[in-house]
Scaffold this motif. Structure first.
Motif, mmCIF file in Angstrom:
data_model
loop_
_atom_site.group_PDB
_atom_site.id
_atom_site.type_symbol
_atom_site.label_atom_id
_atom_site.label_comp_id
_atom_site.label_asym_id
_atom_site.label_seq_id
_atom_site.Cartn_x
_atom_site.Cartn_y
_atom_site.Cartn_z
ATOM 1 N N GLU A 1 0.051 -14.171 7.706
ATOM 2 C CA GLU A 1 0.250 -12.716 7.698
ATOM 3 C C GLU A 1 -0.693 -12.034 6.709
ATOM 4 O OE1 GLU A 1 2.373 -11.024 9.997
ATOM 5 O OE2 GLU A 1 1.908 -13.049 10.719
ATOM 6 N N LEU A 2 -0.936 -12.627 5.558
ATOM 7 C CA LEU A 2 -1.905 -12.062 4.624
ATOM 8 C C LEU A 2 -3.298 -12.015 5.252
ATOM 9 C CD1 LEU A 2 -0.833 -13.765 1.262
ATOM 10 C CD2 LEU A 2 -0.661 -11.325 1.802
ATOM 11 N N ALA A 3 -3.681 -13.102 5.933
ATOM 12 C CA ALA A 3 -5.009 -13.142 6.562
ATOM 13 C C ALA A 3 -5.142 -12.092 7.663
ATOM 14 C CB ALA A 3 -5.264 -14.537 7.127
ATOM 15 N N CYS A 4 -4.093 -11.908 8.450
ATOM 16 C CA CYS A 4 -4.166 -11.002 9.596
ATOM 17 C C CYS A 4 -4.027 -9.532 9.210
ATOM 18 C CB CYS A 4 -3.086 -11.359 10.621
ATOM 19 S SG CYS A 4 -3.351 -12.936 11.451
ATOM 20 N N ARG A 5 -3.311 -9.249 8.151
ATOM 21 C CA ARG A 5 -2.974 -7.855 7.886
ATOM 22 C C ARG A 5 -3.763 -7.203 6.751
ATOM 23 N NH1 ARG A 5 2.842 -6.089 7.525
ATOM 24 N NH2 ARG A 5 1.727 -4.131 7.908
ATOM 25 N N LEU A 6 -4.218 -7.973 5.766
ATOM 26 C CA LEU A 6 -4.969 -7.363 4.677
ATOM 27 C C LEU A 6 -6.384 -7.025 5.142
ATOM 28 C CD1 LEU A 6 -3.984 -9.430 1.510
ATOM 29 C CD2 LEU A 6 -2.800 -7.500 2.585
ATOM 30 N N ASP B 1 -8.611 -2.795 1.454
ATOM 31 C CA ASP B 1 -8.869 -1.476 2.025
ATOM 32 C C ASP B 1 -7.748 -1.079 2.983
ATOM 33 O OD1 ASP B 1 -11.237 -1.395 0.621
ATOM 34 O OD2 ASP B 1 -12.419 -2.221 2.278
ATOM 35 N N GLY B 2 -6.517 -1.320 2.553
ATOM 36 C CA GLY B 2 -5.364 -1.006 3.392
ATOM 37 C C GLY B 2 -4.855 -2.232 4.127
ATOM 38 N N VAL B 3 -3.897 -2.029 5.018
ATOM 39 C CA VAL B 3 -3.323 -3.119 5.794
ATOM 40 C C VAL B 3 -3.318 -2.769 7.271
ATOM 41 C CG1 VAL B 3 -1.855 -3.870 3.881
ATOM 42 C CG2 VAL B 3 -0.956 -2.278 5.567
ATOM 43 N N ASN B 4 -3.406 -3.794 8.096
ATOM 44 C CA ASN B 4 -3.288 -3.609 9.537
ATOM 45 C C ASN B 4 -1.821 -3.444 9.915
ATOM 46 O OD1 ASN B 4 -6.101 -3.928 10.239
ATOM 47 N ND2 ASN B 4 -5.862 -6.093 9.699
ATOM 48 N N PRO B 5 -1.561 -2.892 11.094
ATOM 49 C CA PRO B 5 -0.166 -2.695 11.515
ATOM 50 C C PRO B 5 0.611 -4.002 11.548
ATOM 51 C CG PRO B 5 -1.659 -1.480 12.939
ATOM 52 C CD PRO B 5 -2.525 -2.359 12.080
ATOM 53 N N ALA B 6 1.903 -3.881 11.337
ATOM 54 C CA ALA B 6 2.774 -5.056 11.355
ATOM 55 C C ALA B 6 2.751 -5.721 12.714
ATOM 56 C CB ALA B 6 4.197 -4.652 10.992
ATOM 57 N N ARG B 7 2.840 -7.023 12.707
ATOM 58 C CA ARG B 7 2.862 -7.794 13.955
ATOM 59 C C ARG B 7 4.310 -8.047 14.359
ATOM 60 N NH1 ARG B 7 -0.966 -12.671 14.131
ATOM 61 N NH2 ARG B 7 0.567 -13.651 12.795
ATOM 62 N N PRO B 8 4.556 -8.270 15.642
ATOM 63 C CA PRO B 8 5.937 -8.515 16.094
ATOM 64 C C PRO B 8 6.530 -9.754 15.423
ATOM 65 C CG PRO B 8 4.487 -8.081 17.959
ATOM 66 C CD PRO B 8 3.603 -8.246 16.766
ATOM 67 N N VAL B 9 7.771 -9.645 15.040
ATOM 68 C CA VAL B 9 8.473 -10.783 14.459
ATOM 69 C C VAL B 9 8.848 -11.738 15.582
ATOM 70 C CG1 VAL B 9 10.533 -11.542 13.215
ATOM 71 C CG2 VAL B 9 9.364 -9.413 12.537
ATOM 72 N N PRO B 10 8.415 -13.007 15.505
ATOM 73 C CA PRO B 10 8.704 -13.935 16.605
ATOM 74 C C PRO B 10 10.184 -14.275 16.692
ATOM 75 C CG PRO B 10 7.763 -15.108 14.763
ATOM 76 C CD PRO B 10 7.692 -13.659 14.412
ATOM 77 N N GLU B 11 10.642 -14.543 17.888
ATOM 78 C CA GLU B 11 12.039 -14.929 18.086
ATOM 79 C C GLU B 11 12.223 -16.433 17.914
ATOM 80 O OE1 GLU B 11 13.339 -13.554 21.849
ATOM 81 O OE2 GLU B 11 13.075 -11.431 21.382
ATOM 82 N N ARG B 12 11.157 -17.189 18.117
ATOM 83 C CA ARG B 12 11.268 -18.637 18.015
ATOM 84 C C ARG B 12 10.542 -19.125 16.762
ATOM 85 N NH1 ARG B 12 9.712 -21.151 23.752
ATOM 86 N NH2 ARG B 12 8.091 -19.578 23.675
ATOM 87 N N VAL C 1 0.814 -1.217 0.000
ATOM 88 C CA VAL C 1 0.000 0.000 0.000
ATOM 89 C C VAL C 1 0.845 1.263 0.000
ATOM 90 C CG1 VAL C 1 -1.994 -1.091 1.073
ATOM 91 C CG2 VAL C 1 -0.186 -0.148 2.517
ATOM 92 N N GLY C 2 2.165 1.122 0.027
ATOM 93 C CA GLY C 2 3.036 2.288 -0.011
ATOM 94 C C GLY C 2 2.794 3.216 1.161
ATOM 95 N N LYS C 3 2.608 4.484 0.863
ATOM 96 C CA LYS C 3 2.486 5.485 1.921
ATOM 97 C C LYS C 3 1.041 5.727 2.342
ATOM 98 C CE LYS C 3 6.688 7.920 0.536
ATOM 99 N NZ LYS C 3 7.279 9.215 0.084
#
Length: 432
Positions: A382-387, A416-427, A133-135
């Motif tokens: 990630e597509l399901a959660c963020r789109l 209709d845009g994207v949701n905020p990025a989720r934390p990158v897991p450490e494990r 979605v760019g800016k």
């Protein structure tokens, strides 16, 4: 309708969007002889039996030249100098090369190689979704899931795994396309496909030779460097074998995963109740079950076409496949065989005992499965959660030409845009 006519319809591009009704007709006779003399096998139990039958060879060099059933082969003078990669060889050669590749690829000898890439996979996916979605993350945007997401993600991963410069992508993609077209069963004779496949492998091998020459004496921590170092309990592969198998891994390491991710997103958009469950995130193992069902229901590889040949007369499904005959195993038809799986045309990630053929079987079970599974689970989650509110622009989408490596060429989706990025897991993620 004659069974070979059904087979010709399956190969025809006009049925690429939905070959499954034709597969159902094909299964009425488990083994049929196609117009080119090859034998097509479409039912689950017969496919599994042949995948484990040592009389079915994967090495086209084993076709007996004096057998009346053997198709005309490319002569040695026609074929470039690289040796066959391991998936077109038989034991013991196959087993030795596969052990050497496995030793450097991942578990059990290097269990951290794939696991250590999980955070990088999440970050790559996160960045790609941000870029959709760019800016303007709140506006309505049309995206192509293939070109904008499903292709660049596994390409980036396999480049990092092999130690291939990402900026070389235009060149190796052109070579990869040639390799895929070379095995298209709807084009040319078997001998012609053999020549095209050998030429495509040689061209990819030449690319890797240039790459290795450029980094001579400077090995890295990548898979390619591991193969060259000869790390492992056995004598290392020859330089030529490294080139041939690296070419295979580069092509197989992204082309099939592109299709799996794209087929997966298309299936989720057609089944919004499953998409919503994945989005909610309250079922920790759902992503793994979704991917396994996708491998059965909409697999990236539909058939192993003329890549096997009978070393002896083989009786299967009430038909005798004569010695020297090429054999096609229609994996996607077998995975929807109602004699093996109940209600096979229903997408059901809660299905129990999902023993699909999405990764093949036997000694040639998909080498890249430990990588493809987490890649696809991460991508689809990630597509399901963020789109936001994703919806198909057209259904069915346009498909790639190949009936074997089947997937959309483009998958246009409005969001209709994207949701905020989720934390990158450490494990590492659970991969089922």
């Amino acid at each position: 309708m004659p069974q070979d006519s059904i087979w010709q319809q399956i190969l025809d591009y006009s049925h690429r969007a939905d070959p499954y009704p034709l597969y159902a007709e094909l299964r009425n006779t488990p083994v049929v002889q196609a117009e080119d003399g090859s034998y097509v096998v479409s039912t689950y139990r017969e496919i599994v039996a042949l995948l484990h039958d040592p009389r079915l060879s994967s090495d086209l060099r084993n076709l007996p030249e004096d057998d009346a059933n053997a198709p005309a082969q490319a002569s040695d003078e026609d074929l470039p100098g690289l040796p066959p990669n391991f998936i077109v060889t038989d034991p013991p050669e196959h087993d030795r090369i596969r052990r050497l590749l496995t030793w450097n690829f991942g578990p059990p000898h290097h269990p951290g190689r794939i696991d250590s890439m999980i955070p990088d996979m999440f970050q790559i996916v996160t960045d790609e979704i941000d870029d959709l979605v760019g800016k303007d993350p709140s506006g309505t945007t049309r995206v192509d899931i293939v070109d904008d997401f499903a292709y660049p993600f596994p390409v980036t991963v396999i480049c990092r795994l092999l130690g291939v410069p990402r900026e070389d992508e235009p060149r190796f993609q052109e070579l990869s396309d040639a390799a895929i077209k070379a095995v298209d069963p709807s084009t040319g004779t078997l001998a012609e496909r053999q020549r095209r496949r050998a030429k495509a492998t040689a061209d990819l091998g030449e690319y890797f030779a240039e790459l290795l020459d450029a980094r001579h004496g400077q090995p890295g921590d990548d898979l390619l460097s591991g193969l060259l170092s000869g790390d492992g309990p056995e004598a290392p592969m020859s330089y030529e074998q490294v080139l041939s198998n690296a070419a295979l891994l580069l092509v197989a390491g992204h082309e099939t995963t592109v299709n799996l991710i794209t087929n997966g997103m298309l299936t989720l958009l057609r089944h919004p109740e499953v998409l919503d469950r994945l989005r909610r995130g309250d079922e920790p193992d759902l992503a793994a079950r979704v991917v396994e069902e996708l491998l059965r229901y909409e697999p990236p590889v539909h058939m192993l076409s003329n890549t096997r040949n009978a070393l002896d007369d083989i009786e299967v499904g009430g038909t005798t496949i004569p010695k020297g005959s090429p054999v096609t195993l229609v994996l996607a038809a077998g995975s929807r065989d109602p004699d093996f799986v109940p209600d096979p045309d229903r997408f059901d990630p809660d299905r129990e005992h999902n023993e699909h053929l999405g990764f093949g079987g036997g000694i040639h079970y998909c080498f890249g499965a430990p990588l493809a599974r987490p890649e696809t689970q991460i991508a689809l989650t990630e597509l399901a959660c963020r789109l936001k509110n994703p919806r198909l622009v057209s259904d069915p989408p346009p498909y790639r030409a190949s009936p074997s490596l089947r997937g959309p060429r483009h998958l246009l989706v409005e969001i209709d845009g994207v949701n905020p990025a989720r934390p990158v897991p450490e494990r590492p993620a659970a991969v089922g």
